[in-house]
Design a protein around this motif. Structure first.
Motif, short mmCIF file in Angstrom:
data_model
loop_
_atom_site.label_atom_id
_atom_site.label_comp_id
_atom_site.label_asym_id
_atom_site.label_seq_id
_atom_site.Cartn_x
_atom_site.Cartn_y
_atom_site.Cartn_z
N ALA A 1 0.74 -1.20 -0.13
CA ALA A 1 -0.07 0.05 0.02
C ALA A 1 0.90 1.27 0.02
CB ALA A 1 -0.93 -0.04 1.35
N ALA A 2 0.31 2.40 -0.57
CA ALA A 2 1.21 3.72 -0.41
C ALA A 2 0.12 4.36 0.71
CB ALA A 2 0.72 4.28 -1.69
N SER A 3 0.96 5.23 1.59
CA SER A 3 0.34 6.16 2.59
C SER A 3 0.82 7.44 2.20
CB SER A 3 0.70 5.51 3.80
OG SER A 3 1.05 4.20 4.17
N PHE A 4 -0.22 8.18 2.45
CA PHE A 4 -0.38 9.67 2.08
C PHE A 4 -0.62 10.33 3.68
CE2 PHE A 4 -1.18 7.89 -1.65
CZ PHE A 4 -0.52 8.81 -2.63
N VAL A 5 0.09 11.05 4.15
CA VAL A 5 -0.08 12.03 5.37
C VAL A 5 -0.16 13.37 5.33
CG1 VAL A 5 0.55 10.15 6.91
CG2 VAL A 5 2.18 11.98 6.35
N VAL A 6 -0.67 14.29 5.93
CA VAL A 6 -0.91 15.68 5.65
C VAL A 6 -0.63 16.12 7.13
CG1 VAL A 6 -1.86 18.02 5.25
CG2 VAL A 6 -2.53 16.23 3.81
N GLY A 7 0.52 17.05 7.52
CA GLY A 7 0.74 17.35 8.81
C GLY A 7 1.32 18.70 8.85
N ARG A 8 1.23 19.53 9.89
CA ARG A 8 1.56 20.77 10.33
C ARG A 8 2.94 20.63 10.96
NH1 ARG A 8 -2.38 25.13 10.12
NH2 ARG A 8 -4.38 24.16 9.26
N LEU A 9 3.74 21.74 10.50
CA LEU A 9 4.95 22.01 11.34
C LEU A 9 4.80 22.96 12.39
CD1 LEU A 9 7.27 22.48 8.12
CD2 LEU A 9 6.82 20.50 9.38
#
Length: 512
Positions: free
Chosen positions: A459-467
């Protein structure tokens, strides 16, 4: 308002038509997109009691295969879709339009050409769209495939793809392409906001869509007329495989369809001259067209301010409250497209009025950019058959990127020309989230995620995050252990690390 007191230039919808051409039906025709749209248009003109010669303007909705430079047409296509349809009808319109990409297109065209008719720049307008994706996929590469290539002459107002704000190079570098993973990021953000765990949210999505399947099961034009329970929809199985966490296949818009739909609009004066009965006329009481910020620029990925505001403004212009609406058709490519509007308007997902007239995109069929034309046709049918109040149609394009609304009723009403510019400026004025460029291994707080199974396994994983400074990053991983951690659904709000590599950010580790 009494019809006798309406301005003759008041726009009115007077005809609608729909068609489907399923592969497994005994009378399967192998119709092209042009032929599907032409058949739907014939039915719409017949419904209006008008000849094709009355049409002075045609506007077509793009098929998926002509919606980007990457589109392919294995069976061929028309060089001028709107005029190909007009030619089959025997119409010679002065103006032909090909709309931009997006599911908002059909409703946007109704809103736009209502203004054109009101201004006297058009008298009788035919709007149509179609998809022949099932036939294309079934016959591509076969010796007995039909030839859909055709060339017609005539002017065309080709508005281009209109993809600005729908995708960007940063997302493409990370492989975040296609609707399921993009919407899945928004869906998990909403799940976290409302405090639901993975199981509870899957149940909520199933309960939302189960009534849609009941409507689709009764719709003769539906691509998947099968009634299913909430549990069936929510449970991953061999037939209901995971497409992009949290979406099994039954939760995703069904694009393998052969469907077409069309509506006819004219002025009250032209309708009077043609003798169209009053009970066949449908008025546009309110409308609005707004667009959202680019995906990663949005302050809150769990909400859709543009969709909610467009809905509120359309209702306000119609002089209505949510409780005054008899029926809704909310664009339903994925659960969040429905739920974000419900959240904003205070609509319960189980509202007894129902949230779809067609059966919804996963079950009726996601007919490319043209689904909402079917919704508008069903709205016309509903109010003509005596619906106790107006019908609300909400049409969505992109990744909750564009939203167009129409409020329909058989009650005569003066048409007011309105502008959405000030409202759009208000939406555009919010502070955008900056997208950061990493220069080394960096920690961030996980805002949302999705996991997309690969056909070849893993599987491919995508994450969005805040610095720490509030800016946002997108990161991707093909590490199955990271995918397994994310699928537990407990990682939002925890810290992850990423590092830059060849123009994209690689996800190294995710906390719990």
């Amino acid at each position: 308002m009494d019809r006798l007191h309406l301005d003759p230039s008041t726009p009115v919808l007077v005809g609608c038509g729909q068609v489907s051409d399923p592969l497994d039906h005994g009378d399967y025709h192998r119709w092209s997109a042009v032929e599907l749209a032409a058949e739907a248009s014939k039915r719409a003109l017949a419904d209006a009691g008008l000849e094709a010669s009355a049409v002075d303007t045609v506007a077509g909705v793009r098929q998926f295969e002509i919606s980007s430079d990457f589109g392919t047409a294995p069976l061929g296509r028309s060089n001028n879709f709107p005029r190909s349809v007009a030619y089959r009808l025997g119409a010679s319109p002065k103006r032909a339009v090909l709309e931009v990409v997006g599911g908002q297109g059909p409703q946007h065209l109704v809103n736009e050409f209502a203004r054109e008719i009101s201004a006297g720049r058009a008298q009788t307008v035919l709007l149509f769209g179609s998809e022949a994706i099932s036939t294309t996929r079934a016959f591509a590469g076969r010796d007995d495939s039909p030839d859909f290539d055709e060339v017609v002459e005539g002017d065309l107002e080709d508005r281009g793809y209109g993809l600005e704000g729908l995708m960007n190079e940063y997302e493409m570098r990370h492989g975040l392409v296609g609707a399921p993973p993009q919407y899945a990021l928004l869906e998990h953000a909403r799940r976290h906001r409302i405090g639901a765990d993975v199981g509870a949210y899957a149940d909520q999505m199933g309960r939302l869509f189960a009534p849609f399947t009941s409507v689709a099961a009764r719709n003769p034009f539906a691509a998947a007329p099968i009634e299913r329970t909430a549990g069936e929809l929510a449970t991953v199985s061999e037939k209901n495989r995971l497409i992009a966490d949290p979406y099994p296949r039954y939760m995703v818009a069904r694009d393998q369809v052969n469907q077409g739909a069309a509506v006819v609009m004219t002025s009250v004066g032209a309708a009077d001259a043609a003798g169209i009965p009053e009970d066949r006329r449908v008025y546009l009481h309110g409308s609005c067209d707004l667009r959202e910020l680019d995906l990663l620029d949005r302050p809150d990925l769990s909400r859709s301010p543009a969709a909610v505001r467009a809905s509120e403004i359309a209702l306000q212009r119609a002089g209505l409250a949510v409780d005054d609406v008899a029926h809704f058709d909310l664009y339903s490519c994925f659960p969040i497209a429905v739920l974000s509007v419900c959240d904003g308007l205070g609509l319960a997902p189980e509202d007894p009025r129902g949230l779809t007239l067609t059966g919804g995109l996963p079950f009726f069929g996601g007919a490319g950019n043209n689904y909402a034309m079917h919704a508008i046709a069903e709205a016309m049918n509903a109010v003509r058959s005596g619906a106790d109040g107006p019908v609300f149609v909400g049409a969505n394009g992109g990744t909750l990127s564009k939203y167009s609304v129409g409020i329909y009723s058989t009650v005569p009403r003066a048409f007011r020309v309105t502008s959405d510019a000030a409202i759009q400026a208000e939406l555009d004025s919010v502070e955008r989230v900056a997208v950061a460029t990493l220069d080394g291994t960096t920690a961030a707080v996980l805002e949302t995620y999705t996991v997309v199974p690969r056909k070849e396994g893993g599987a491919a994983s995508f994450v969005v995050g805040r610095l720490g400074d509030g800016s946002r990053i997108l990161a991707v991983s093909e590490d199955d252990s990271i995918a397994a951690t994310l699928e537990l659904g407990e990682s939002i709000g925890t810290e992850f690390t990423a590092r830059p590599s060849e123009g994209r950010n690689l996800l190294i580790a995710v906390g719990r």
